[in-house]
Design an enzyme around this catalytic site. Sequence first.
Site, PDB file in Angstrom:
ATOM      1  N   ASP A  37       0.760  -1.103  -0.054  1.00 52.49           N
ATOM      2  CA  ASP A  37      -0.087  -0.040  -0.177  1.00 52.49           C
ATOM      3  C   ASP A  37       0.797   1.318   0.019  1.00 52.49           C
ATOM      4  OD1 ASP A  37      -2.290  -1.598   0.134  1.00 52.49           O
ATOM      5  OD2 ASP A  37      -2.200  -1.699   2.446  1.00 52.49           O
ATOM      6  N   GLY A  53      -4.549  -4.162  -3.702  1.00 53.95           N
ATOM      7  CA  GLY A  53      -5.662  -3.237  -4.134  1.00 53.95           C
ATOM      8  C   GLY A  53      -4.637  -1.905  -4.305  1.00 53.95           C
ATOM      9  N   HIS A  54      -4.653  -1.852  -5.698  1.00 50.10           N
ATOM     10  CA  HIS A  54      -3.922  -0.583  -6.187  1.00 50.10           C
ATOM     11  C   HIS A  54      -4.711   0.484  -6.769  1.00 50.10           C
ATOM     12  CE1 HIS A  54      -0.410  -3.712  -6.977  1.00 50.10           C
ATOM     13  NE2 HIS A  54      -0.732  -3.835  -5.745  1.00 50.10           N
ATOM     14  N   LYS A  79       2.181   1.861  -5.297  1.00 47.61           N
ATOM     15  CA  LYS A  79       2.572   1.183  -6.594  1.00 47.61           C
ATOM     16  C   LYS A  79       1.612   1.436  -7.688  1.00 47.61           C
ATOM     17  CE  LYS A  79       2.234  -2.980  -4.453  1.00 47.61           C
ATOM     18  NZ  LYS A  79       2.211  -2.677  -2.897  1.00 47.61           N
ATOM     19  N   GLN A  82       1.835  -6.318  -2.918  1.00 47.30           N
ATOM     20  CA  GLN A  82       2.204  -6.599  -1.697  1.00 47.30           C
ATOM     21  C   GLN A  82       3.584  -5.537  -1.110  1.00 47.30           C
ATOM     22  OE1 GLN A  82       1.074  -9.689  -3.336  1.00 47.30           O
ATOM     23  NE2 GLN A  82      -0.901  -8.734  -2.866  1.00 47.30           N
TER      24      GLN A  82
HETATM   25  P1  GDP Z   1      -0.570   0.256  -3.541  1.00 47.48           P
HETATM   26  O1  GDP Z   1      -1.120  -1.003  -3.201  1.00 47.48           O
HETATM   27  O2  GDP Z   1       0.883   0.386  -3.286  1.00 47.48           O
HETATM   28  O3  GDP Z   1      -1.056   0.558  -5.010  1.00 47.48           O
HETATM   29  O4  GDP Z   1      -1.078   1.378  -2.680  1.00 47.48           O
HETATM   30  P2  GDP Z   1      -2.758   1.723  -2.483  1.00 47.48           P
HETATM   31  O5  GDP Z   1      -3.491   2.334  -3.593  1.00 47.48           O
HETATM   32  O6  GDP Z   1      -3.322   0.493  -1.752  1.00 47.48           O
HETATM   33  O7  GDP Z   1      -2.528   2.833  -1.229  1.00 47.48           O
HETATM   34  C1  GDP Z   1      -1.845   4.129  -1.538  1.00 47.48           C
HETATM   35  C2  GDP Z   1      -2.930   5.046  -1.180  1.00 47.48           C
HETATM   36  O8  GDP Z   1      -2.018   6.538  -1.220  1.00 47.48           O
HETATM   37  C3  GDP Z   1      -3.880   5.273  -2.217  1.00 47.48           C
HETATM   38  O9  GDP Z   1      -5.065   5.788  -1.808  1.00 47.48           O
HETATM   39  C4  GDP Z   1      -3.316   6.496  -3.107  1.00 47.48           C
HETATM   40  O10 GDP Z   1      -4.004   7.141  -4.197  1.00 47.48           O
HETATM   41  C5  GDP Z   1      -2.633   7.221  -2.199  1.00 47.48           C
HETATM   42  N1  GDP Z   1      -1.304   8.013  -2.561  1.00 47.48           N
HETATM   43  C6  GDP Z   1      -0.575   7.531  -3.334  1.00 47.48           C
HETATM   44  N2  GDP Z   1       0.388   8.458  -3.326  1.00 47.48           N
HETATM   45  C7  GDP Z   1       0.317   9.572  -2.637  1.00 47.48           C
HETATM   46  C8  GDP Z   1       0.854  10.537  -2.229  1.00 47.48           C
HETATM   47  O11 GDP Z   1       1.967  11.069  -2.538  1.00 47.48           O
HETATM   48  N3  GDP Z   1       0.210  11.261  -1.362  1.00 47.48           N
HETATM   49  C9  GDP Z   1      -0.885  11.068  -0.829  1.00 47.48           C
HETATM   50  N4  GDP Z   1      -1.767  11.759  -0.160  1.00 47.48           N
HETATM   51  N5  GDP Z   1      -1.685   9.836  -1.238  1.00 47.48           N
HETATM   52  C10 GDP Z   1      -1.095   9.077  -1.996  1.00 47.48           C
HETATM   53  P1  IMO Z   2      -0.879  -4.364  -2.043  1.00 47.10           P
HETATM   54  O1  IMO Z   2      -0.421  -4.897  -3.479  1.00 47.10           O
HETATM   55  C1  IMO Z   2      -1.237  -4.517   2.094  1.00 47.10           C
HETATM   56  C2  IMO Z   2      -1.571  -8.737   3.866  1.00 47.10           C
HETATM   57  C3  IMO Z   2      -2.787  -9.245   4.570  1.00 47.10           C
HETATM   58  C4  IMO Z   2      -2.280  -9.860   5.552  1.00 47.10           C
HETATM   59  C5  IMO Z   2      -1.135 -10.614   4.791  1.00 47.10           C
HETATM   60  C6  IMO Z   2      -1.366 -12.034   4.305  1.00 47.10           C
HETATM   61  O2  IMO Z   2      -2.092  -3.690  -2.416  1.00 47.10           O
HETATM   62  O3  IMO Z   2       0.233  -3.576  -1.457  1.00 47.10           O
HETATM   63  P2  IMO Z   2      -2.965 -12.774   2.298  1.00 47.10           P
HETATM   64  O4  IMO Z   2      -4.483 -12.659   1.692  1.00 47.10           O
HETATM   65  O5  IMO Z   2      -2.054 -12.427   1.122  1.00 47.10           O
HETATM   66  O6  IMO Z   2      -2.699 -14.391   2.230  1.00 47.10           O
HETATM   67  O7  IMO Z   2      -2.898 -11.960   3.589  1.00 47.10           O
HETATM   68  O8  IMO Z   2      -0.874  -9.952   3.715  1.00 47.10           O
HETATM   69  N1  IMO Z   2      -1.764  -8.183   2.315  1.00 47.10           N
HETATM   70  C7  IMO Z   2      -1.442  -6.923   2.277  1.00 47.10           C
HETATM   71  N2  IMO Z   2      -1.280  -5.774   2.590  1.00 47.10           N
HETATM   72  N3  IMO Z   2      -1.352  -4.418   0.678  1.00 47.10           N
HETATM   73  C8  IMO Z   2      -1.467  -5.589   0.059  1.00 47.10           C
HETATM   74  O9  IMO Z   2      -1.412  -5.608  -1.288  1.00 47.10           O
HETATM   75  C9  IMO Z   2      -1.490  -6.975   0.448  1.00 47.10           C
HETATM   76  N4  IMO Z   2      -1.955  -8.058   0.241  1.00 47.10           N
HETATM   77  C10 IMO Z   2      -1.961  -9.047   1.369  1.00 47.10           C
HETATM   78  O10 IMO Z   2      -3.279  -7.903   5.025  1.00 47.10           O
HETATM   79  O11 IMO Z   2      -1.520  -9.203   6.574  1.00 47.10           O
HETATM   80 MG    MG Z   3      -2.742  -1.543  -1.900  1.00 51.88          MG
END
Ligand code: GDP
Ligand code: IMO
Ligand code: MG
Length: 504
Positions: A25, A53-54, A28, A256
């Site tokens: 999170d 969840g991207h 990416k 992840q």
């Molecule tokens: P991922 O799983 O690595 O793709 O990240 P997620 O999408 O799960 O979580 C990143 C969150 O941070 C999302 O809600 C993005 O829209 C947000 N985000 C990404 N870069 C920035 C930033 O530089 N500033 C802020 N405020 N939000 C960001």
């Molecule tokens: P992105 O790609 C954050 C965590 C789960 C749990 C552990 C194992 O959005 O960064 P699983 O379902 O993979 O067996 O769960 O890994 N986890 C993540 N945490 N971002 C993710 O993906 C994750 N995918 C799995 O919360 O702790």
């Molecule tokens: Mg994510």
Amino acid sequence: MRHDLLDKFLQDKQCLAVVCNQWGDTGKGKLVDLLAALWADIIIRGTGGANAGHTIVVKGQKHIFHLLPSGILHDVTGKINVIGRGVAFDPQAVIDELDILHIAGIDVKNFKISHQAPLVLPYHILIDRIGDKAQQIGTTGRGIGPLYTDYTARHSLFLNDIFNKDLFREKLTKYLASKKSILAGLDKNVAKEVLAHPHLASGIYFNPETILDVEAIVAKYTGDFANKLKPYIIDLEKFVQNALVSKKKILLEGAQGTLLSIDHGTTKYQTSSDCTIAGLAKGAGLREGQVDHVFGIAKAFYMTRVGHGPFPTEFGGLLSEKYCEQGITREQEKAEHADKIDEYLQADDQFNLGIAVRLLGDEYGATTGRTRRNGWLDLVALKYAMQYNDQSLTLTKVDVLDKFKKIKLGVAYKYLGPDIFYAGQELKTNQEIDFFPRFSEILYNCEPVYKEFDGWQTTISDLENYNDLPSAIKVIVDFIEQYTGGKIDIISVGPDREQTIFKF
Ligand code: GDP
Ligand code: IMO
Ligand code: MG
């Protein structure tokens, strides 16, 4: 955003990768979307599954992808998005995402899937959900662990199998034998709860006599799913090697994070694939050496974790871990605390500081909606993760701490557990260490040692040049580079594609 700086940096590159140096999170999705918009011809997901969840934000509009690569919005301009061979492939999840795009008026034309991707089957989701009640990892319940377990146990079905009905039935029947005993003892109440998951089609794959309904699974996977997915199937290795020869620009999208990796993550509290560049390259049909540059991301100057597991710098420590277990929603937290954020930032209560950061950074899971645990940036953990992903660092979410008076970075740990044997030596109570012991039982007993910095207390989201950033940020950036030995290339100052500063 300074496009010229990015163009100059990328001019001699053919293959790039985006991975996470923390617990996921880190943004990416944002970086992949940006590089897909401005540079890549082909975007490949290589690891993880629908546990990811991207999030992508374009001109204020938010999209979240779980299995589809984050370059998918650029399909309309001819970019090719691919699900690689290393991905835990859930057909229902992909079809759902394609349907969402269809409803939004986007019909993808260039999407591709490796015929070798291992298949998530209904019982993987079921076993994941039952198993986590005992294991208490806090998985996403998408069947990831059981699927990869079957893969290494050589009990997997592959996407290719859904186009060969008799073979599919034969393999499924054989591999299911070992699952039936696990599922036969299933508590009725648990069954009712877990079968409600939409990918289990409200239980149609299960009947009370046989527990698992082979014919229902065969019908769905080799019928509806096969018909819908057939246009997208490719031989990935052939496709990727041809793309390299014809000088296509390839972008690999990690899932992840390294601290969750099955090979390097905090033991037990991990996902089940290797989230580093090594796992990603392999899952995308490449060798690690074929990647020209790896962008390793870290949130800054805080970090987050979803689910259980050690987190030494967590705001509010174990209290926060327990609190985040309770299933509190974004809406509940907003209603109760949004008007107290300034108060929390003035006081020194770390637990409340965590609530403030969660609200300011909108730190709620993109897949499960869970409250993300959060804490100060841990440089011991970051340096550890970077050794598996190269030295280029991208810092995201720096804007979230705009209002903070002080910033703390974890620079070492004090081990408070009982004396223990570690890597050939005795680790003693009260000993200070500067390395990351990935064993969770040790990390749970590590208290961080912090270095404190001044905050900048001004808004940075509209800035475009590194030199324009407040000097308080540059002091911290220099310290991180020095501590980790890495080089910070990108600083993200907002969720939108444009809110990105290059420091090449
Ligand atoms: P991922 O799983 O690595 O793709 O990240 P997620 O999408 O799960 O979580 C990143 C969150 O941070 C999302 O809600 C993005 O829209 C947000 N985000 C990404 N870069 C920035 C930033 O530089 N500033 C802020 N405020 N939000 C960001
Ligand atoms: P992105 O790609 C954050 C965590 C789960 C749990 C552990 C194992 O959005 O960064 P699983 O379902 O993979 O067996 O769960 O890994 N986890 C993540 N945490 N971002 C993710 O993906 C994750 N995918 C799995 O919360 O702790
Ligand atoms: Mg994510």
